[in-house]
Design a protein around this motif. Structure first.
Motif, mmCIF file in Angstrom:
data_model
loop_
_atom_site.group_PDB
_atom_site.id
_atom_site.type_symbol
_atom_site.label_atom_id
_atom_site.label_comp_id
_atom_site.label_asym_id
_atom_site.label_seq_id
_atom_site.Cartn_x
_atom_site.Cartn_y
_atom_site.Cartn_z
ATOM 1 N N VAL A 1 1.346 12.318 0.722
ATOM 2 C CA VAL A 1 2.339 11.750 1.654
ATOM 3 C C VAL A 1 1.677 10.811 2.669
ATOM 4 C CG1 VAL A 1 4.105 12.264 3.386
ATOM 5 C CG2 VAL A 1 3.859 13.756 1.394
ATOM 6 N N SER A 2 0.768 11.388 3.446
ATOM 7 C CA SER A 2 0.195 10.646 4.566
ATOM 8 C C SER A 2 -0.445 9.316 4.130
ATOM 9 C CB SER A 2 -0.847 11.542 5.233
ATOM 10 O OG SER A 2 -1.565 10.842 6.178
ATOM 11 N N PHE A 3 -1.269 9.380 3.072
ATOM 12 C CA PHE A 3 -2.000 8.166 2.651
ATOM 13 C C PHE A 3 -1.059 7.026 2.250
ATOM 14 C CE2 PHE A 3 -3.938 5.902 -1.032
ATOM 15 C CZ PHE A 3 -4.809 5.100 -0.306
ATOM 16 N N PRO A 4 -0.119 7.232 1.314
ATOM 17 C CA PRO A 4 0.752 6.100 0.973
ATOM 18 C C PRO A 4 1.565 5.578 2.156
ATOM 19 C CG PRO A 4 1.397 8.085 -0.277
ATOM 20 C CD PRO A 4 0.124 8.388 0.433
ATOM 21 N N VAL A 5 2.025 6.497 3.028
ATOM 22 C CA VAL A 5 2.837 6.052 4.166
ATOM 23 C C VAL A 5 1.976 5.186 5.097
ATOM 24 C CG1 VAL A 5 4.135 6.801 6.201
ATOM 25 C CG2 VAL A 5 4.371 8.057 4.049
ATOM 26 N N GLU A 6 0.740 5.622 5.356
ATOM 27 C CA GLU A 6 -0.121 4.863 6.263
ATOM 28 C C GLU A 6 -0.534 3.527 5.664
ATOM 29 O OE1 GLU A 6 -3.223 7.314 7.834
ATOM 30 O OE2 GLU A 6 -1.796 8.703 8.749
ATOM 31 N N VAL A 7 -0.661 3.488 4.328
ATOM 32 C CA VAL A 7 -0.947 2.200 3.664
ATOM 33 C C VAL A 7 0.236 1.261 3.889
ATOM 34 C CG1 VAL A 7 -1.204 1.062 1.412
ATOM 35 C CG2 VAL A 7 -2.555 3.095 1.939
ATOM 36 N N ALA A 8 1.463 1.767 3.734
ATOM 37 C CA ALA A 8 2.661 0.938 3.916
ATOM 38 C C ALA A 8 2.746 0.419 5.344
ATOM 39 C CB ALA A 8 3.908 1.739 3.575
ATOM 40 N N LEU A 9 2.360 1.275 6.314
ATOM 41 C CA LEU A 9 2.450 0.878 7.723
ATOM 42 C C LEU A 9 1.332 -0.082 8.124
ATOM 43 C CD1 LEU A 9 3.295 4.337 9.341
ATOM 44 C CD2 LEU A 9 4.800 2.363 9.162
ATOM 45 N N GLY A 10 0.352 -0.270 7.232
ATOM 46 C CA GLY A 10 -0.772 -1.145 7.552
ATOM 47 C C GLY A 10 -1.832 -0.427 8.376
#
Lengths: 335, 286
Positions: free
Chosen positions: B236-245
């Motif tokens: 969860v955390s990794f893909p979301v943080e990638v999306a947020l830049g």
């Protein structure tokens, strides 16, 4: 080559066990007791390609456990088996692709989609070429009268309709070995007859080997020349159906019809039938006598009564089987 | 009457070889069947989707209150919390797996047996069922995500084409990691006929350590360390943080590699555990 070879097959389940009540429930937290249940013990037989064999036994005899081992669902505790040259529980896809297990109480079709869509899914699973698939659906729907049902979702079918569709769905890949576990359970008499004649026809056309369990003796009598009987997990009998009756039926039934309004005097009848219990009917009576005494009793009845008709019958197969199971239960319980 | 169709066929398909054509046909068929099933129960699917939307709304309200209108918590402003939970909702929907309950039901009712009788691994059916549910659910979840961001004033300034393009592989890998791991965990149902308690423990851990409950950045250091030793942040955390830049450059590559690593671990486990599971399988009912 034999289709099925089973040798000293043995399956033991380990089941948790405790007494009823709260105290025992708390006790089970600390110390769990387990009991070994020998579902199948030392069973062995061989079945040739094209044979239809009835697999008989009361509830809990080990029939379904054996079928599940032969279809690769269960691993045996010991013993060996090969079906079509494969060890079933190795679950080789080449084996699963030419075998079918149909369980009367299990639903293998998808509940919410039309029957034909489930069949198409089976086509993909079993890699059935289009032409074969089309021809088989046509043939099976003709044999089982499925035409009207193919486009209905499974949940809208009656039990009998569903069973017909289940059977057809399990045969689309033309299995060479067919395990039928209570295929007619819960169905009305007409539907039972239809399924029975279909299985016979399928066997005739394809030469597939069929192993069938059923509590309806009519299924077994109509389909199986050979029966294998197991009880308490052990093999009791393997041979022709008539031989089973011959070997285990101790009695025969004499049905007598009397010529006219003959006042049947039970006191006079007693000596004629050696005191065996007589069951009266509207036009006569019937009496069960030990096999060896049958000719003598029949001759005496013919001589002593105004008989218009006399028929000697083997007992119904149900009661023979019942006797076999009762006898072996008594043996087991007694020793 | 045609008297040929059910006769033994001369050329039986060769199941010893993997046929991608056959597998593709199966996937198309099973996906269609799953979709038909899901559409038959569209009301239930809609309720699940609504449930998926409610949880991030609660999180947004709570964390906005914690941060205050102008303040921030460990580098997350109110507006960033909104975007974080909106994207988390999307990732959660696309990675969510219900197999652990499904397996318990299958084993208890004997519904596993028909799946074991087919010459195809049962995991393929679950892949199809899963994808179908997710595709249908997207119809509700995607607009809900946009509405959450607009309605609560989310900050989307860090999201550009590069972020979306790097997010997509992270998302697909996250789906694979979670699907495979939970498929293996679901196999515990073969040993324990009732696994609900284990499931609840797993999901509580998952909620905290994956970043679903809160961004890992706002959690104590000890929790973060524990989380990074588990596969959960990569789901969860990794893909979301990638999306947020918030993850860029080498960090993204490290993340992809970690995801691939966990996929490999799950595949090895799957192979070992599945074999044993089938061995201990004692189909319920006689």
């Amino acid at each position: 080559m034999t289709a099925i070879t089973v040798d000293r097959l043995h399956k033991t389940y380990l089941v948790p066990e405790r007494e009823g009540g709260l105290r025992a429930a708390v006790g089970a937290l600390v110390r769990r007791r387990r009991r070994e249940v020998h579902a199948v013990t030392d069973v062995g037989f061989t079945i040739e390609p094209g044979e239809v064999v009835g697999f008989l036994g009361p509830n809990g005899a080990g029939k379904t456990t054996t079928l599940k081992m032969l279809s690769g669902l269960l691993h045996p505790t010991s013993g060996t088996a090969t079906v079509l040259g494969h060890v079933p529980w190795e679950r080789d896809r080449r084996y699963l692709g030419q075998m079918a297990l149909i369980m009367g109480q299990r639903n293998q079709l998808q509940w919410d989609i039309p029957v034909l869509d489930s069949y198409k899914l089976n086509q993909a699973v079993f890699r059935i070429p289009d032409a074969d698939f089309k021809a088989r659906v046509e043939e099976l729907s003709e044999l089982l009268a499925l035409e009207e049902l193919l486009r209905k979702p499974v949940r809208n079918l009656s039990l009998g309709e569903r069973m017909k569709c289940e059977i057809a769905g399990s045969l689309l890949h033309a299995p060479q070995v067919l395990f039928l576990d209570e295929p007619t359970i819960g169905l009305d008499v007409a539907m039972q007859r239809r399924i029975r004649s279909f299985v016979a026809e399928y066997n005739r056309r394809t030469g597939a080997c069929v192993m069938l369990t059923s509590h309806y003796m009519a299924d077994v009598e109509a389909l199986c020349r050979r029966v294998i009987v197991i009880h308490h997990g052990r093999l009791l009998f393997d041979g022709a159906l008539e031989e089973l009756v011959h070997r285990f039926a101790g009695d025969k039934t004499i049905n007598v019809e009397l010529a006219d309004e003959h006042p049947l005097d039970p006191a006079a009848l007693g000596p004629l039938v050696d005191g065996h219990a007589v069951e009266r009917s509207a036009t006569g009576f019937s009496v069960r006598v030990p096999k060896a005494e049958t000719p003598r009793v029949a001759a005496r009845l013919l001589a002593g009564l105004p008989v218009s008709d006399l028929v000697i019958e083997e007992p119904p197969i149900e009661s023979v089987i019942e006797q076999v199971f009762e006898a072996t239960s008594a043996e087991v319980d007694g020793g | 009457m045609a008297d040929v169709a059910t006769r033994p066929v001369s050329g039986r398909p060769d199941f010893s070889k993997v046929s991608f054509g056959a597998l593709r046909r199966y996937y198309v068929g099973e996906f269609g069947a799953s979709t038909a099933n899901n559409l038959a129960y569209r009301g239930a699917v809609a309720i699940w989707v609504v449930t998926t939307v409610i949880q991030p709304m609660v999180s947004i309200v709570v964390w906005r209150t914690v941060a205050g209108p102008a303040g921030e918590v460990n580098g997350f402003t109110s507006a960033e919390f909104v975007t974080y939970f909106a994207i988390t909702m999307l990732v959660d929907h696309l990675t969510f797996i219900w197999l652990m309950w499904e397996f318990e039901w299958r084993i208890r009712t004997g519904a596993m047996s028909p799946l074991l009788l087919r010459p195809i691994h049962p995991i393929h059916k679950d892949v199809c069922d899963n994808l179908s549910y997710k595709v249908i659910g997207l119809v509700g979840v995607l607009p809900a995500m946009v509405l959450l961001v607009i309605g609560f004033g989310g900050d989307v300034s860090g999201i550009g084409v590069v972020q979306v393009l790097t997010f997509l592989p992270a998302l697909v890998l996250a789906m694979a990691v979670r699907f495979l791991l939970e498929w293996v965990l679901a196999l515990s149902a073969f040993w324990l006929t009732k696994v609900s308690a284990l499931n609840n423990l797993y999901f509580s851990l998952f909620l905290f350590l994956s970043g679903s409950f809160a961004p890992l950045a706002v959690l104590p250091e000890a929790v973060r360390t524990l989380a990074h030793a588990s596969p959960f942040p990569w789901i969860v955390s990794f893909p979301v943080e990638v999306a947020l830049g918030r993850r860029t450059g080498a960090e993204v590559w490290v993340g992809y590699l970690a995801q691939l690593g966990w996929i490999l671990v799950a595949l090895v486990l799957l192979r070992v555990v599945w074999r044993r599971a089938v061995r201990v399988y004692s189909a319920v009912g006689s």
